[in-house]
Design an enzyme around this catalytic site. Structure first.
Site, PDB file in Angstrom:
ATOM      1  N   GLU A  78       4.170  11.108  -2.436  1.00 41.85           N
ATOM      2  CA  GLU A  78       2.997  11.307  -3.598  1.00 41.85           C
ATOM      3  C   GLU A  78       2.701  12.138  -1.909  1.00 41.85           C
ATOM      4  OE1 GLU A  78       2.146   9.465  -7.402  1.00 41.85           O
ATOM      5  OE2 GLU A  78       1.419   8.982  -5.743  1.00 41.85           O
TER       6      GLU A  78
ATOM      7  N   HIS B 129      -2.043   9.909   0.161  1.00 38.13           N
ATOM      8  CA  HIS B 129      -3.265   8.878   0.313  1.00 38.13           C
ATOM      9  C   HIS B 129      -3.970   8.247   0.902  1.00 38.13           C
ATOM     10  CE1 HIS B 129      -2.071   8.649  -4.247  1.00 38.13           C
ATOM     11  NE2 HIS B 129       0.168   8.778  -3.696  1.00 38.13           N
TER      12      HIS B 129
ATOM     13  N   ASP C 187      -5.341   3.505   0.608  1.00 38.62           N
ATOM     14  CA  ASP C 187      -5.844   4.737  -0.580  1.00 38.62           C
ATOM     15  C   ASP C 187      -6.200   5.560  -0.412  1.00 38.62           C
ATOM     16  OD1 ASP C 187      -4.388   6.427  -2.972  1.00 38.62           O
ATOM     17  OD2 ASP C 187      -3.198   4.356  -2.845  1.00 38.62           O
TER      18      ASP C 187
HETATM   19  C1  ACM Z   1       3.527   5.235  -6.117  1.00 40.05           C
HETATM   20  O1  ACM Z   1       3.417   4.100  -7.586  1.00 40.05           O
HETATM   21  N1  ACM Z   1       3.040   6.366  -5.820  1.00 40.05           N
HETATM   22  C2  ACM Z   1       4.622   4.561  -5.061  1.00 40.05           C
END
Ligand code: ACM
Ligand code: ZN
Length: 754
Positions: free
Chosen positions: A317, A254, A181
Site C-alpha cells: 500500500e 505506511h 506504521d
Molecule cells: C496489509 O494488510 N496491508 C498487508
C-alpha cells in the site's frame, strides 16, 4: 528408527481403534487403547539429555496445565525422554503404557511433545488419568505464524509475552511483530532517537469506524515503544518457547510516524504529525539515496536485536502520488533507467534485499513487492488473495500464505450484532479451518516454496489486549490445524474437541476468547402474518438451554423456547411495535447472550420483487428489505441489499389495498467501498393496472455527511402495490475512491407505516 516406531505401534496397538485425539493441532497418528493410566499429581521424570530451558519449560507446562509436579523422587508413573535421529524435522512420538515414553527429534519437538502429553491428561474427581495411547506427530509446514500490529494500538511487553506464550501452546513458531506504521513507531533506534521520541506518539485517534460519519477524534496523546532492552527480553522469551520473531519495519509506505520524526526523508519535506486516522496515505519515504541509507542504518540495529533469518520490510500500500511529482525520485528513476514508479519501488526493495542478503538475512515483504519485478532473494507474504503467492512460488521464491479471505483475524468472526466493532469482512472459524496454504492452481513442483501460513491481527479496531484475545481465539486453533496437520479431521470433530477440552483450558488461562461459535443460528422466514424465526444449532446437542425473553410495550416476558422441538416465534405485522428479543444459550461449558430488535410495520415480511436484480455478492434474498431489522453499521454483507446498476426498480405488495401513511427507505454511504447515496427516487402506485406517480421525484443533494440516509414519501392514495425506482449517480465523482466507476447502491430497510 521410523520403521521401528511404526512396528512398535502395530505390535502394541493391533487391537486398538483410531479416535479423534484431544490434541490440537491434531497429530498425524493417534491410537488409543481402552485402558487408562492413573496417577496422583506427580510424575517421575529424568531430565537427562534435556537442555536447562527444556527442563524449565516442561516443569512449567506440567504446573500450568494441571498443577502436576515433576520429580526425580516421585513414586508416580515414569516419563522417559528419548532422542530420535534421522526422522522428519520436528517429529516426536508419545507412547503411554504403564510408563510414558516421549521420543523427540529436536528441542522444539520435545516441547511440542510435552504440550501434547499435557493435552492428553485429564484431571478427574478420582485423580489424573490418561488413555493408554500412541501418538506420532510432525508439522506439515515450517512457517506457522501469527502477526500482531502494535502500531495502531500498542501492547505492553507482558501482553506481547502472553500472546507468544499462547501461540506456542498451539505449536505456532513464528511471531510477525508489526512494529512500525503510520500511527506509531514502536522500536527504539539508538541512531535515530526521534523515531521513538516523536514517532511513537500521536495526538489524536479516530473514534468509531473510519466509515462512520461524521468522523470524530479523541485528542488524548497515545503511544508507546519498546526499548532495545525490552525487545531483547521478548526475543529471548519467544526463543525459550521455540518462537522466532520476524520484525517488520514498513517501507516505503505506511511511514508517516517515521516521517513525523524525520520529515527530510519524505518527498515534500513538509512536517506532519503521526497519523490519527486509519488508511493509506500519500506521504511515503522518498526513494532518494539519503532515505535508503537512513533505512539501512535502522536495519543494522534491527538485525542486532532479532537473530532470526527473516526481516520484513512491508512494501504494501505505497501510493506513488508523491514519487510522480518528486524531482529526487524522478532523478533516481532516470539514473537507473526505470520506466515507472512501480519499477522504482522494486529498485527500493532490491536495495534492501541486497543489503540484508549481504548481512546473511532474508528479506520478506507483502505481495506488492512483486510489482515492478521481484527482487532476487526476496520472500513474499501473499495477502491480497493467493495470486501473489502463486506468482512468487512459480518464480521459485519462498512464500508465506496469508490471504485476507482466511487469515485476517481483524475481520468479523460472526454475524451477530453483539460482535464487537471490526474493520469489516467475515472470517468465521469454519473459514479459517478450510484454509490450505497450498493454492490449487500452483504447479506441484513449486509447492516446496510455500513455507506455510500466518494470520494477521491488524489493530485499528482492537484497542486492548482482551479484544486481541477475542479476535485471535479460538480462530488461532483452527489455523493451527491448517498449518500443522497433513490431514485435518472434519470441522465438527475439531469443534467438539475445541469445546470439550480447549475452551475450558483457555478459560483457565484467562484468555478472553470469542464465544461466537455458541451464537444461535437464527433462520428467518416469511409467515402469513409477518415474519417468523427459528433458533437453530448446527448440532442440537451443543445447546443445553435457551433462556429467552421478549420486551415490548414496556412489558418484559420470559419465553420458553425448546430448540430441539424446532419451534418458531412469529412476529405479526399488525403489532406495529418495536420488540427486543434476548436469547441466552447455554452449552456444555459456556453461554452467550444474543439480542436483536425487530420493528413490526405493515411491510413486515411482505412480498418483494426485484425487477432489477441485486448483485449476487450482496443479495441475501427478498426478505432482507422487509425483515423488520435495519442493516447495521459498519455494514455487513448479509444485512444490506447491494446493486451495481445505475437504475434500480423494486416492487412491493402490501397484500391489502388501503391508504397507508408513509414509505421509508434507507440507503448506505461508504465512499471507501464505492457505495454512494442515490441521486433520485420515484415512488408509484398501481391504479387500474397503471403505475402512477405518488410524488414528484426527489433528488438528493450530493452531501455525504451521513452514513445512512432515510428517504420518506407520503402514500396519499390507497394502494396495494408500490413500485420504487431509484437512480444512482452516473459515476463516482472526481475526488472519491473509484472516481469514474458506477457507484454501488445499498438498501435496507423498506418500511410502510400507517
Ligand atoms: C496489509 O494488510 N496491508 C498487508
Ligand atoms: Zn521523492
Amino acid at each position: 528408527m521410523k520403521c521401528v516406531l511404526v512396528l512398535l505401534c502395530l505390535v502394541t496397538f493391533n487391537l486398538s481403534f483410531t479416535q479423534v485425539s484431544p490434541i490440537i493441532p491434531t497429530p498425524v497418528v493417534y491410537k488409543e487403547l481402552n485402558e487408562t493410566l492413573n496417577f496422583d499429581g506427580e510424575l517421575l521424570v529424568s531430565f537427562a539429555g534435556l537442555s536447562t530451558n527444556l527442563e524449565t519449560q516442561i516443569t512449567n507446562l506440567a504446573r500450568m496445565y494441571h498443577g502436576i509436579q515433576l520429580s526425580i523422587y516421585s513414586s508416580g508413573p515414569k516419563v522417559l525422554f528419548k532422542k530420535l535421529e534421522n526422522v522428519i524435522q520436528d517429529s516426536y512420538s508419545i507412547n503411554v503404557s504403564n510408563e510414558i515414553v516421549v521420543s523427540y527429534s529436536s528441542e522444539a519437538s520435545c516441547f511440542y511433545a510435552f504440550i501434547s502429553l499435557m493435552q492428553l491428561i485429564e484431571n478427574t474427581s478420582s485423580g489424573f488419568q490418561l488413555k493408554k495411547c500412541f501418538v506420532k506427530d510432525y508439522p506439515k509446514f515450517s512457517w506457522r505464524g501469527l502477526h500482531l500490529d502494535v502500531s495502531r494500538h500498542f501492547f505492553s511487553v507482558e501482553e506481547v509475552k502472553k500472546f507468544i506464550d499462547l501461540m506456542s501452546l498451539y505449536k505456532f513458531n513464528t511471531f510477525h511483530w508489526h512494529l512500525t506504521d503510520d500511527q506509531g513507531w514502536r522500536i527504539e533506534i539508538k541512531n535515530f532517537p526521534k523515531l521513538a521520541e516523536i514517532g511513537a506518539w500521536r495526538d489524536s485517534t479516530i473514534n468509531d469506524h473510519y466509515s462512520t460519519k461524521p468522523r470524530t477524534y479523541s485528542y488524548k496523546k497515545y503511544g508507546g515503544f519498546y526499548t532495545q532492552e525490552q525487545i531483547k527480553e521478548v526475543v529471548a522469551y519467544a526463543s525459550s518457547k521455540f518462537v522466532t520473531i520476524v520484525p517488520e519495519i514498513e517501507m516505503p509506505g505506511h511511514s508517516r510516524a517515521a516521517l513525523a520524526a524525520y520529515p527530510e526523508y519524505s518527498c515534500t519535506g513538509i512536517q506532519q504529525g503521526v497519523e490519527g486516522l486509519w488508511g493509506v496515505f500519500d506521504d511515503i519515504f522518498c526513494s532518494k539515496e539519503e532515505t535508503i541509507l537512513f533505512l539501512q542504518k535502522i536495519l543494522d540495529e534491527v538485525i542486532l536485536l532479532f537473530p532470526g533469518k527473516y526481516i520484513h520490510v512491508g512494501g504494501d500500500e505505497a501510493p506513488k502520488t508523491r514519487w510522480e511529482k518528486c524531482t529526487n525520485c524522478q532523478k533516481v528513476m532516470h539514473e537507473n533507467n526505470l520506466k515507472n514508479e512501480h519499477q522504482l519501488q522494486s529498485y527500493f526493495i532490491q536495495r534492501m534485499d541486497k543489503y540484508l542478503t549481504e548481512k546473511g538475512r532474508k528479506l520478506i515483504g507483502w505481495d506488492e513487492i512483486l510489482e515492478g519485478g521481484l527482487s532476487s532473494n526476496a520472500a513474499v507474504m501473499s495477502w491480497r488473495g493467493i495470486e501473489g503467492g502463486v506468482e512468487a512460488a512459480s518464480q521459485e521464491h519462498e512464500v508465506v500464505m496469508t490471504p485476507g479471505s482466511h487469515c485476517y483475524f481483524d475481520h468479523y468472526q460472526g454475524k451477530g450484532r453483539n460482535e464487537p466493532l471490526a474493520i469489516g469482512g467475515f472470517t468465521p472459524l469454519e473459514k479459517v479451518y478450510e484454509f490450505n496454504p497450498i493454492p490449487n492452481q500452483l504447479n506441484k513442483k513449486y509447492e516446496p516454496y510455500i513455507l506455510g501460513g500466518q494470520a494477521n491481527v491488524w489493530t485499528e479496531y482492537i484497542d486492548d489486549f482482551e479484544k486481541v484475545e477475542y479476535m485471535v481465539y479460538p480462530r488461532a486453533l483452527a489455523l493451527s490445524q491448517a498449518l500443522w496437520c497433513a490431514e485435518k479431521p472434519s470441522f465438527n470433530e475439531f469443534k467438539n474437541v475445541l469445546i470439550d477440552k480447549h475452551l475450558p483450558f483457555l478459560k483457565k488461562m484467562n484468555v478472553h476468547y470469542a464465544k461466537t461459535i455458541f451464537s444461535p443460528k437464527i433462520e428467518w422466514e416469511k409467515s402469513n402474518k409477518g415474519v417468523q424465526f427459528k433458533i437453530k444449532s448446527n448440532e442440537q446437542e451443543e445447546i443445553y438451554e435457551v433462556e429467552s425473553s421478549k420486551y415490548r410495550n414496556k412489558k418484559f416476558s420470559k419465553m420458553n423456547f425448546d430448540v430441539s422441538k424446532d419451534e418458531s416465534v412469529e412476529i405479526n405485522r399488525s403489532e406495529k411495535d418495536q420488540i427486543n428479543y434476548t436469547y441466552c444459550l447455554k452449552s456444555k461449558n459456556d453461554s452467550l447472550t444474543t439480542q436483536f430488535d425487530i420493528q413490526a410495520t405493515h411491510s413486515l415480511g411482505i412480498p418483494v420483487k426485484y425487477i432489477t436484480q441485486p448483485s449476487s455478492s450482496y443479495n441475501s434474498g427478498n426478505l432482507t428489505l422487509v425483515d423488520g431489522q435495519h442493516g447495521s453499521l459498519p455494514w455487513k454483507r448479509n444485512e444490506w441489499i447491494g446493486f451495481d446498476t445505475t437504475e434500480i426498480d423494486i416492487e412491493i405488495d402490501l397484500l391489502k389495498k388501503q391508504k397507508y401513511n408513509q414509505l421509508n427507505i434507507s440507503f448506505l454511504s461508504d465512499e471507501h467501498s464505492w457505495i454512494h447515496f442515490p441521486q433520485q427516487i420515484e415512488v408509484f402506485y398501481l391504479d387500474k393496472e397503471k403505475w402512477k406517480h405518488y410524488s414528484s421525484s426527489v433528488h438528493f443533494s450530493y452531501l455525504q455527511s451521513e452514513q445512512v440516509r432515510s428517504f420518506q414519501v407520503a402514500l396519499n392514495k390507497p394502494t396495494r402495490h408500490v413500485r420504487i425506482k431509484i437512480k444512482s449517480l452516473a459515476e463516482i465523482p472526481a475526488g472519491f475512491p473509484g472516481a469514474g466507476h458506477i457507484p454501488w447502491t445499498f438498501i435496507d430497510e423498506i418500511e410502510v407505516v400507517k
